[in-house]
Design an enzyme around this catalytic site. Structure first.
Site, PDB file in Angstrom:
ATOM      1  N   ARG A 107      22.830 -14.071   2.753  1.00 10.81           N
ATOM      2  CA  ARG A 107      22.397 -12.687   2.723  1.00 10.81           C
ATOM      3  C   ARG A 107      23.052 -12.154   1.655  1.00 10.81           C
ATOM      4  O   ARG A 107      22.629 -11.059   0.837  1.00 10.81           O
ATOM      5  CB  ARG A 107      22.263 -12.059   3.942  1.00 10.81           C
ATOM      6  CG  ARG A 107      21.213 -12.668   4.900  1.00 10.81           C
ATOM      7  CD  ARG A 107      21.037 -11.639   6.376  1.00 10.81           C
ATOM      8  NE  ARG A 107      20.362 -12.411   7.127  1.00 10.81           N
ATOM      9  CZ  ARG A 107      18.864 -12.270   6.964  1.00 10.81           C
ATOM     10  NH1 ARG A 107      18.268 -11.519   6.132  1.00 10.81           N
ATOM     11  NH2 ARG A 107      18.112 -12.887   8.059  1.00 10.81           N
ATOM     12  N   ARG A 145      13.192  -7.879   4.900  1.00 13.69           N
ATOM     13  CA  ARG A 145      14.533  -8.633   4.923  1.00 13.69           C
ATOM     14  C   ARG A 145      15.491  -7.512   5.522  1.00 13.69           C
ATOM     15  O   ARG A 145      15.569  -6.377   5.116  1.00 13.69           O
ATOM     16  CB  ARG A 145      14.874  -9.146   3.555  1.00 13.69           C
ATOM     17  CG  ARG A 145      13.930 -10.100   2.944  1.00 13.69           C
ATOM     18  CD  ARG A 145      13.997 -11.333   3.323  1.00 13.69           C
ATOM     19  NE  ARG A 145      15.179 -12.063   3.710  1.00 13.69           N
ATOM     20  CZ  ARG A 145      15.265 -13.223   4.442  1.00 13.69           C
ATOM     21  NH1 ARG A 145      14.177 -13.528   4.879  1.00 13.69           N
ATOM     22  NH2 ARG A 145      16.430 -13.815   4.292  1.00 13.69           N
ATOM     23  N   ASP A 178      16.061  -0.151  11.498  1.00 18.58           N
ATOM     24  CA  ASP A 178      15.259   0.889  12.069  1.00 18.58           C
ATOM     25  C   ASP A 178      15.925   2.057  12.601  1.00 18.58           C
ATOM     26  O   ASP A 178      15.449   2.610  13.659  1.00 18.58           O
ATOM     27  CB  ASP A 178      14.135   0.203  12.848  1.00 18.58           C
ATOM     28  CG  ASP A 178      13.296  -0.567  12.008  1.00 18.58           C
ATOM     29  OD1 ASP A 178      13.137  -0.254  10.771  1.00 18.58           O
ATOM     30  OD2 ASP A 178      12.524  -1.487  12.791  1.00 18.58           O
ATOM     31  N   SER A 203       0.797  -1.029   0.099  1.00 17.66           N
ATOM     32  CA  SER A 203      -0.121  -0.060  -0.052  1.00 17.66           C
ATOM     33  C   SER A 203       0.851   1.378   0.063  1.00 17.66           C
ATOM     34  O   SER A 203       0.466   2.231  -0.644  1.00 17.66           O
ATOM     35  CB  SER A 203      -1.067  -0.023   1.083  1.00 17.66           C
ATOM     36  OG  SER A 203      -0.410   0.134   2.475  1.00 17.66           O
ATOM     37  N   LEU A 237      19.283  -6.462   5.518  1.00 18.02           N
ATOM     38  CA  LEU A 237      20.118  -5.993   4.494  1.00 18.02           C
ATOM     39  C   LEU A 237      21.722  -6.098   4.944  1.00 18.02           C
ATOM     40  O   LEU A 237      21.829  -5.560   6.172  1.00 18.02           O
ATOM     41  CB  LEU A 237      19.744  -4.590   3.658  1.00 18.02           C
ATOM     42  CG  LEU A 237      18.331  -4.565   3.237  1.00 18.02           C
ATOM     43  CD1 LEU A 237      18.140  -3.144   2.679  1.00 18.02           C
ATOM     44  CD2 LEU A 237      18.321  -5.423   1.822  1.00 18.02           C
ATOM     45  N   GLU A 296       1.227   7.142   7.037  1.00 14.94           N
ATOM     46  CA  GLU A 296       2.426   6.683   6.095  1.00 14.94           C
ATOM     47  C   GLU A 296       2.286   7.035   4.770  1.00 14.94           C
ATOM     48  O   GLU A 296       3.258   7.428   3.962  1.00 14.94           O
ATOM     49  CB  GLU A 296       2.376   5.216   6.084  1.00 14.94           C
ATOM     50  CG  GLU A 296       2.968   4.507   7.363  1.00 14.94           C
ATOM     51  CD  GLU A 296       3.041   3.051   7.523  1.00 14.94           C
ATOM     52  OE1 GLU A 296       3.635   2.385   6.696  1.00 14.94           O
ATOM     53  OE2 GLU A 296       2.736   2.589   8.656  1.00 14.94           O
ATOM     54  N   HIS A 302       8.985   3.261   8.597  1.00 16.90           N
ATOM     55  CA  HIS A 302       8.667   2.498   9.611  1.00 16.90           C
ATOM     56  C   HIS A 302       7.264   2.986  10.395  1.00 16.90           C
ATOM     57  O   HIS A 302       7.116   4.192  10.633  1.00 16.90           O
ATOM     58  CB  HIS A 302       9.838   2.630  10.631  1.00 16.90           C
ATOM     59  CG  HIS A 302       9.693   1.867  11.804  1.00 16.90           C
ATOM     60  ND1 HIS A 302       9.841   0.240  11.755  1.00 16.90           N
ATOM     61  CD2 HIS A 302       9.534   1.908  12.909  1.00 16.90           C
ATOM     62  CE1 HIS A 302       9.553  -0.354  12.853  1.00 16.90           C
ATOM     63  NE2 HIS A 302       9.351   0.697  13.709  1.00 16.90           N
TER      64      HIS A 302
END
Ligand code: GAR
Length: 228
Positions: A79, A105, A159, A26, A107, A188, A123
């Site tokens: 990763r 995921r 974050d 979204s 990074l 958001e 976030h």
């Protein structure tokens, strides 16, 4: 120079953006909608998912946007290999800016380092409060009276990273997790396109870990009046 070549020059000046998703998308859809405005300084040229069945992929396709899947399962625990595969796709599409939009995921620092100052994340909390998952439940459990969303530049720590934009909602006494999540999601969808616009216009500078917009320090969330 003809009118047509002038207009194609100005279109080329738009920043080429990849939106990375893992789910419904979204926020991706909000970015796509905003970028339809002729004067928006960025265009969404790629939607990349780590999940082949992410709902947002269909939304992207129906908007005529190129999609790619780099399935993290193919890479097991490697990763670095997963990130390298994503980087190849981003380079192939000549991406200027990356927007993480519900991309779930972690990074590698190496990958993040390739995109310093050019990768944004949204976030669902007023960072640095409530990093990680289940932010709305944790805000309710903590008795928070104010909650919200944050757009920030991505750094290796999860974050964290310089905050570009935040906005807040009041937490109501009778709030449920779903009701609070829905109000935060509205925030958001408003702040992500606004923050991307500022970055794409080169109006955001990071000094000592803090963002300055047009030379002015971003206000911290406590300075914001909660929307009702
Ligand atoms: C959004 O609420 C976003 O802030 C959150 O996932 C949701 C994705 O929804 N992201 C994170 O929690 C990342 N730490 P969407 O797919 O509808 O945009």
């Amino acid at each position: 120079m003809t009118a047509r070549s002038i207009s194609s020059c100005s279109a080329m000046a738009k920043k080429r953006v990849a939106v990375l998703i893992s789910g419904r998308g979204s926020n991706m859809a909000a970015l796509i909608e905003a970028a339809k405005a002729p004067d928006y300084p960025a265009e969404i040229v790629l939607v990349l998912s780590n999940k082949p069945d992410a709902g947002g992929l269909d939304t992207a396709r129906s908007n005529g946007i190129a999609t790619a899947v780099v399935d993290h399962k193919t890479y097991g625990k490697d990763r670095a290999a997963f990130d390298r595969a994503m980087q190849e796709v981003l380079l192939a599409h000549r991406i200027d800016l990356v927007c993480l939009a519900g991309f779930m995921r972690l990074l590698t620092p190496e990958f993040v380092g390739l995109w310093t100052g050019r990768m944004l994340n949204i976030h669902p909390a007023l960072l640095p409060a409530f990093k990680g998952l289940d932010t709305h439940k944790r805000a309710l459990d903590a008795g928070a009276t104010i909650h919200g969303a944050t757009v920030h530049f991505v750094v290796p720590e999860m974050d964290a990273g310089p905050i570009i934009m935040q906005d807040a909602v009041s937490v109501r006494p009778d709030d449920t997790e779903a009701a609070l999540a829905a109000r935060v999601l509205t925030v958001e969808h408003r702040i992500y396109p606004a923050a991307l616009k500022l970055v794409a216009e080169d109006r955001v500078r990071v000094v000592d870990g803090n963002c300055f917009i047009d030379g002015t320090r971003v206000p911290d969330a406590s300075a914001l009046t909660p929307a009702t």
